[in-house]
Design a protein around this motif. Structure first.
Motif, PDB file in Angstrom:
ATOM      1  N   ALA A 123      54.268  27.919  17.682  1.00 49.58           N
ATOM      2  CA  ALA A 123      54.674  28.712  16.517  1.00 49.58           C
ATOM      3  C   ALA A 123      53.463  28.928  15.619  1.00 49.58           C
ATOM      4  CB  ALA A 123      55.791  28.001  15.742  1.00 49.58           C
ATOM      5  N   GLY A 170      57.167  31.069  19.639  1.00 45.37           N
ATOM      6  CA  GLY A 170      57.020  31.571  21.005  1.00 45.37           C
ATOM      7  C   GLY A 170      56.521  33.006  21.041  1.00 45.37           C
ATOM      8  N   GLY A 171      55.709  33.403  20.062  1.00 46.83           N
ATOM      9  CA  GLY A 171      55.155  34.751  20.009  1.00 46.83           C
ATOM     10  C   GLY A 171      56.078  35.796  19.410  1.00 46.83           C
ATOM     11  N   GLU A 172      57.324  35.443  19.142  1.00 50.61           N
ATOM     12  CA  GLU A 172      58.307  36.377  18.580  1.00 50.61           C
ATOM     13  C   GLU A 172      58.500  36.109  17.087  1.00 50.61           C
ATOM     14  OE1 GLU A 172      60.023  38.822  20.343  1.00 50.61           O
ATOM     15  OE2 GLU A 172      58.667  38.293  21.988  1.00 50.61           O
ATOM     16  N   THR A 173      58.672  37.174  16.307  1.00 45.89           N
ATOM     17  CA  THR A 173      58.936  36.998  14.884  1.00 45.89           C
ATOM     18  C   THR A 173      60.290  36.334  14.699  1.00 45.89           C
ATOM     19  OG1 THR A 173      57.604  38.925  14.304  1.00 45.89           O
ATOM     20  CG2 THR A 173      59.212  38.179  12.667  1.00 45.89           C
ATOM     21  N   ALA A 174      60.267  35.170  14.034  1.00 43.45           N
ATOM     22  CA  ALA A 174      61.499  34.419  13.806  1.00 43.45           C
ATOM     23  C   ALA A 174      62.010  34.616  12.382  1.00 43.45           C
ATOM     24  CB  ALA A 174      61.273  32.938  14.070  1.00 43.45           C
ATOM     25  N   PRO A 215      65.886  37.759  11.636  1.00 47.54           N
ATOM     26  CA  PRO A 215      66.494  38.959  12.202  1.00 47.54           C
ATOM     27  C   PRO A 215      68.021  38.810  12.219  1.00 47.54           C
ATOM     28  CG  PRO A 215      64.650  38.232  13.554  1.00 47.54           C
ATOM     29  CD  PRO A 215      64.919  37.145  12.544  1.00 47.54           C
ATOM     30  N   GLU A 217      54.983  35.280   7.526  1.00 49.18           N
ATOM     31  CA  GLU A 217      55.726  35.536   8.757  1.00 49.18           C
ATOM     32  C   GLU A 217      55.655  34.305   9.647  1.00 49.18           C
ATOM     33  OE1 GLU A 217      56.004  39.188  11.817  1.00 49.18           O
ATOM     34  OE2 GLU A 217      54.032  38.239  11.734  1.00 49.18           O
ATOM     35  N   LYS A 270      56.279  33.008  13.428  1.00 48.93           N
ATOM     36  CA  LYS A 270      56.477  33.401  14.827  1.00 48.93           C
ATOM     37  C   LYS A 270      56.736  32.138  15.638  1.00 48.93           C
ATOM     38  CE  LYS A 270      54.025  37.730  15.091  1.00 48.93           C
ATOM     39  NZ  LYS A 270      53.277  38.597  15.975  1.00 48.93           N
TER      40      LYS A 270
END
Length: 171
Positions: free
Chosen positions: A50, A68-72, A92, A64, A66
Motif C-alpha cells: 500500500a 495493491g496498486g488500486e485507489t482505496a 469508492p 490518496e 492505494k
C-alpha cells in the motif's frame, strides 16, 4: 489491535506496524520522497502492499491511499469544522468513513455510518509517535493504517507551516 511505532535513529520517518503480540506485520518507508509527499507500506519481505501520497493540487489537505496498486480511498480534511478537525475517508462507492475526535492529541475514532469501526490512541503509550489502533472485524486494516498515516502527514505538514510562519514573523 495494531501498534504503529516510529523507528528511532532512522533517517526519515520509518514506522513499524505490529500486531498485539509484537509481531512485525508491515514496515512504513517514509523516505520515498524527502518532502514527505508519499509513504510506502511494505510487507515483511519488502514488497509494497500500500502507499499514501499527498495530492499536490488540492483546496484542502488530500491524501490518496492505494492498496495493491488500486485507489482505496482519499483522505480529505473537512473545510469548516469549528473547534476540531475532521477528516473524510472517501472510499469508492457509498461507504465513506469519518475521522473525528481530538486529532492533535491522536485520540480519535473512525466511523462508518455513525458506527465506530476503529479507535486510535496515544494516551497510554509513552513512546513518541506510537499509536495504538483498534480495528473492528471486517474492516480493511491497511485502509485504517493508511488513514492514520495520512492524518499524521497532514498534521506534521500543518505544524511545519506554522513553524515557518512564526519564524518569518520573528525576522
Amino acid at each position: 489491535m495494531y501498534v504503529i511505532r516510529e523507528k528511532f535513529f532512522s533517517i526519515g520517518d520509518d514506522f513499524d506496524v505490529l500486531d498485539e503480540h509484537g509481531t512485525k506485520l508491515y514496515r512504513v518507508d517514509g523516505k520515498v520522497f524527502s518532502v514527505r509527499d508519499k509513504v510506502v507500506i511494505e510487507d515483511p519481505s519488502g514488497e509494497e502492499v500500500a502507499s499514501v501520497h499527498r495530492h499536490l493540487v488540492a483546496l484542502r489537505p488530500t491524501y490518496e491511499i492505494k492498496i495493491g496498486g488500486e485507489t482505496a480511498a482519499e483522505v480529505r480534511k473537512k473545510l469548516f469544522t469549528p473547534f476540531r478537525d475532521k477528516f473524510t475517508i472517501d472510499v469508492p462507492g457509498p461507504d465513506d468513513l469519518e475521522m473525528k475526535g481530538n486529532l492533535l492529541d491522536h485520540e480519535y475514532v473512525i466511523e462508518l455510518g455513525g458506527e465506530e469501526v476503529a479507535a486510535v490512541s496515544k494516551r497510554w503509550l509513552t513512546i513518541r509517535d506510537t499509536y495504538a489502533v483498534q480495528i473492528s472485524a471486517g474492516v480493511e486494516p491497511l485502509l485504517i493504517i493508511g488513514s492514520v498515516l495520512a492524518l499524521d502527514l497532514a498534521l506534521e505538514r500543518e505544524e511545519k507551516k506554522k513553524e515557518e510562519k512564526e519564524k518569518k514573523n520573528e525576522d
